[in-house]
Design a protein around this motif. Structure first.
Motif, PDB file in Angstrom:
ATOM      1  N   SER A  92      14.055 -12.311  -4.730  1.00 52.59           N
ATOM      2  CA  SER A  92      14.726 -11.550  -5.797  1.00 52.59           C
ATOM      3  C   SER A  92      14.037 -11.985  -7.243  1.00 52.59           C
ATOM      4  N   THR A  93      13.631 -13.144  -7.449  1.00 53.99           N
ATOM      5  CA  THR A  93      12.483 -13.504  -8.562  1.00 53.99           C
ATOM      6  C   THR A  93      11.267 -12.620  -8.376  1.00 53.99           C
ATOM      7  N   THR A  94      10.986 -12.513  -7.495  1.00 50.30           N
ATOM      8  CA  THR A  94       9.540 -11.563  -7.375  1.00 50.30           C
ATOM      9  C   THR A  94       9.808 -10.214  -7.734  1.00 50.30           C
ATOM     10  N   LEU A  95      11.024  -9.378  -7.334  1.00 49.66           N
ATOM     11  CA  LEU A  95      11.339  -8.197  -7.712  1.00 49.66           C
ATOM     12  C   LEU A  95      11.498  -8.458  -9.243  1.00 49.66           C
ATOM     13  N   LYS A  96      12.213  -9.138  -9.924  1.00 47.37           N
ATOM     14  CA  LYS A  96      12.789  -9.179 -11.314  1.00 47.37           C
ATOM     15  C   LYS A  96      11.114  -9.485 -11.972  1.00 47.37           C
ATOM     16  N   THR A  97      10.249 -10.238 -11.475  1.00 48.63           N
ATOM     17  CA  THR A  97       9.131 -10.355 -11.985  1.00 48.63           C
ATOM     18  C   THR A  97       8.314  -9.076 -12.125  1.00 48.63           C
ATOM     19  N   ILE A  98       8.199  -8.363 -10.905  1.00 52.45           N
ATOM     20  CA  ILE A  98       7.368  -6.797 -11.025  1.00 52.45           C
ATOM     21  C   ILE A  98       8.116  -6.062 -12.040  1.00 52.45           C
ATOM     22  N   CYS A  99       9.413  -6.239 -12.254  1.00 51.31           N
ATOM     23  CA  CYS A  99      10.009  -5.203 -13.280  1.00 51.31           C
ATOM     24  C   CYS A  99       9.988  -5.823 -14.567  1.00 51.31           C
ATOM     25  N   ALA A 100       9.594  -6.886 -14.831  1.00 49.45           N
ATOM     26  CA  ALA A 100       9.614  -7.528 -16.217  1.00 49.45           C
ATOM     27  C   ALA A 100      11.005  -8.088 -16.876  1.00 49.45           C
ATOM     28  N   GLN A 101      11.836  -8.287 -15.591  1.00 47.09           N
ATOM     29  CA  GLN A 101      13.281  -8.918 -16.121  1.00 47.09           C
ATOM     30  C   GLN A 101      13.116 -10.118 -16.404  1.00 47.09           C
ATOM     31  N   THR A 102      12.174 -10.859 -15.434  1.00 46.19           N
ATOM     32  CA  THR A 102      11.769 -12.124 -15.798  1.00 46.19           C
ATOM     33  C   THR A 102      10.115 -12.115 -15.847  1.00 46.19           C
ATOM     34  N   LYS A 103       9.773 -12.785 -16.989  1.00 46.39           N
ATOM     35  CA  LYS A 103       8.093 -12.767 -17.157  1.00 46.39           C
ATOM     36  C   LYS A 103       7.516 -13.566 -16.462  1.00 46.39           C
ATOM     37  N   ALA A 104       6.223 -13.154 -15.924  1.00 50.88           N
ATOM     38  CA  ALA A 104       5.393 -14.207 -15.268  1.00 50.88           C
ATOM     39  C   ALA A 104       4.867 -14.966 -16.346  1.00 50.88           C
ATOM     40  N   ASP A 147       0.784  -1.258  -0.066  1.00 53.82           N
ATOM     41  CA  ASP A 147      -0.087   0.078   0.078  1.00 53.82           C
ATOM     42  C   ASP A 147       0.899   1.187  -0.019  1.00 53.82           C
ATOM     43  N   GLN A 148       0.333   2.536  -0.405  1.00 52.38           N
ATOM     44  CA  GLN A 148       0.981   3.746  -0.454  1.00 52.38           C
ATOM     45  C   GLN A 148       1.420   4.060   0.803  1.00 52.38           C
ATOM     46  N   GLY A 149       2.788   4.388   0.948  1.00 57.87           N
ATOM     47  CA  GLY A 149       3.369   4.816   2.254  1.00 57.87           C
ATOM     48  C   GLY A 149       4.085   3.609   3.171  1.00 57.87           C
ATOM     49  N   GLU A 150       3.789   2.360   2.732  1.00 58.71           N
ATOM     50  CA  GLU A 150       4.281   1.352   3.466  1.00 58.71           C
ATOM     51  C   GLU A 150       5.736   0.902   3.125  1.00 58.71           C
ATOM     52  N   ILE A 151       6.555   0.541   4.244  1.00 57.38           N
ATOM     53  CA  ILE A 151       7.583  -0.561   3.991  1.00 57.38           C
ATOM     54  C   ILE A 151       7.235  -1.946   4.127  1.00 57.38           C
ATOM     55  N   VAL A 152       7.217  -2.783   3.103  1.00 51.35           N
ATOM     56  CA  VAL A 152       6.839  -4.186   3.182  1.00 51.35           C
ATOM     57  C   VAL A 152       7.911  -4.765   2.774  1.00 51.35           C
ATOM     58  N   THR A 153       8.424  -5.829   3.782  1.00 55.49           N
ATOM     59  CA  THR A 153       9.492  -6.745   3.483  1.00 55.49           C
ATOM     60  C   THR A 153       9.001  -8.051   3.163  1.00 55.49           C
ATOM     61  N   LEU A 154      10.117  -8.638   2.410  1.00 50.99           N
ATOM     62  CA  LEU A 154       9.706 -10.145   1.996  1.00 50.99           C
ATOM     63  C   LEU A 154      11.095 -10.783   2.584  1.00 50.99           C
ATOM     64  N   THR A 163       7.225   4.732  -0.722  1.00 51.99           N
ATOM     65  CA  THR A 163       6.815   3.471  -0.431  1.00 51.99           C
ATOM     66  C   THR A 163       7.954   2.469  -0.802  1.00 51.99           C
ATOM     67  N   ILE A 164       8.282   1.351  -0.079  1.00 48.24           N
ATOM     68  CA  ILE A 164       9.278   0.444  -0.365  1.00 48.24           C
ATOM     69  C   ILE A 164       8.948  -0.792  -0.033  1.00 48.24           C
ATOM     70  N   LEU A 165       9.694  -1.847  -1.174  1.00 54.36           N
ATOM     71  CA  LEU A 165       9.360  -3.258  -1.274  1.00 54.36           C
ATOM     72  C   LEU A 165      10.760  -3.604  -0.936  1.00 54.36           C
ATOM     73  N   LEU A 166      11.031  -4.263   0.444  1.00 52.21           N
ATOM     74  CA  LEU A 166      12.370  -4.635   0.663  1.00 52.21           C
ATOM     75  C   LEU A 166      12.450  -5.885   0.841  1.00 52.21           C
ATOM     76  N   VAL A 167      13.528  -6.655  -0.034  1.00 48.76           N
ATOM     77  CA  VAL A 167      13.810  -8.065   0.062  1.00 48.76           C
ATOM     78  C   VAL A 167      15.296  -7.904   0.912  1.00 48.76           C
ATOM     79  N   GLU A 168      15.146  -8.817   1.781  1.00 51.79           N
ATOM     80  CA  GLU A 168      16.377  -8.719   2.830  1.00 51.79           C
ATOM     81  C   GLU A 168      16.610 -10.291   3.582  1.00 51.79           C
TER      82      GLU A 168
END
Length: 235
Positions: free
Chosen positions: A43-55, A27-34, A188-193
Motif C-alpha cells: 500500500s505504501t508503494t501506491l501511496k508514494t506513487i500518488c504522493a499521499q506519502t512522499k518519497a 508498461d502500457q496495457g499490462e496488469i502488473v501485480t505487487l 493499464t492496471i497496477l494491482l496490490v493484492e
C-alpha cells in the motif's frame, strides 16, 4: 518507455524505513501485480506513487515525466487513479453522488453522465442502487462503487489496493472478471493484492515485495509455479 516507473524509491513513516530502494515499472496495457504479506510495503508503494506519502529518495515517472514532487490532486488529473484499501467511499452520499465526486475536475454534465453510464456498463448493480447511500450497501457493492468512482476521470492507469479484501469468493470472482475486462479494453492496471493466487491468475507480470524491497520479479505464469512463492503466498 514504461507508462509508470519507480526508480530506487525510499519512503519513510517517521523513523520507519518503509520502502528501501524499490524499483518497478508498468508498461502500457499490462496488469502488473505487487504481492507480499501484511506490512511488506504494498500500500505504501501506491501511496508514494500518488504522493499521499512522499518519497524521501528516488523518482516516480509517469509517461516519462518526473511526478515525484507533484501534488496528489495533479497526479490524479494526469491520469493516475487510486482505489485505496478499504474502499473509502462517501457513506452518506448516494451512488450517483459518489460517482460525481470521482469526476471532481469535470464541469461538463454530459461528460459526467457519460462516465456514469460507462460505470453502469461494468457494474450494472450500481445502476439499481443509484439513489442509495453508499454506506448502506454491501461490501461487494461498495468495492464496485470505489472502482467505478476511480474510472470516472478515464484514467490512463488504475491502481487497485486489495480489491478482494473482506469479500465472499463469488464477489471476488466478479471483481476480478471486471478487472480482466477493463484490461482487455485497454486499461493499464497496477494491482496490490494479498490473494496472490487470484492476482497472479489475471496479471501479466508480478513483483514480490518483502519488508519494503523487491525480492523477486517475473511473469505471472512463472511466479505461480515458483516454489518460493507457492510456499510463502499460495499455500
Amino acid at each position: 518507455m514504461a507508462l509508470l516507473e519507480l526508480k530506487n524509491i525510499h519512503t519513510y513513516y517517521g523513523g520507519i524505513h518503509a520502502l528501501k530502494g524499490l524499483s518497478i515499472h508498468v508498461d502500457q496495457g499490462e496488469i502488473v501485480t505487487l504481492i507480499g504479506s501484511n506490512g511488506a510495503g504494498k500500500s505504501t508503494t501506491l501511496k508514494t506513487i500518488c504522493a499521499q506519502t512522499k518519497a524521501k529518495e528516488g523518482k516516480v515517472y509517469f509517461e516519462g515525466k518526473d511526478i515525484t514532487t507533484m501534488r496528489t490532486h495533479d497526479i490524479a488529473l494526469a491520469g493516475i487513479a487510486h482505489v485505496p484499501e478499504g474502499r473509502r467511499i462517501f457513506p452518506k452520499l448516494t451512488v450517483r453522488e459518489n460517482l460525481e465526486m470521482g469526476a471532481f475536475s469535470v464541469t461538463d454534465k454530459a461528460v459526467i453522465d457519460e462516465g456514469i453510464e460507462r460505470a453502469f456498463h461494468y457494474f450494472p448493480r450500481l445502476k439499481e442502487r443509484i439513489a442509495q447511500k453508499g454506506g448502506t450497501m454491501s461490501g461487494g457493492e461498495q468495492q464496485m462503487l470505489a472502482i467505478a468512482r476511480g474510472l470516472m476521470m478515464k484514467p490512463k492507469i488504475l491502481m487497485l489496493d486489495e480489491p478482494s479484501m473482506g469479500l465472499a469468493p463469488i464477489l471476488v470472482e466478479q471483481i476480478f472478471d471486471i478487472v480482466t475486462e477493463l484490461n482487455r479494453e485497454g486499461m493499464t492496471i497496477l494491482l496490490v493484492e494479498q490473494n496472490a493466487n487470484q492476482a497472479l491468475s489475471v496479471a501479466h507480470r508480478g513483483y514480490v515485495i518483502q519488508t519494503g524491497e523487491i525480492i523477486l520479479k517475473d511473469s505471472a505464469e512463472r511466479l505461480l509455479t515458483n516454489p518460493q512463492v507457492r510456499e510463502a503466498y499460495l499455500a
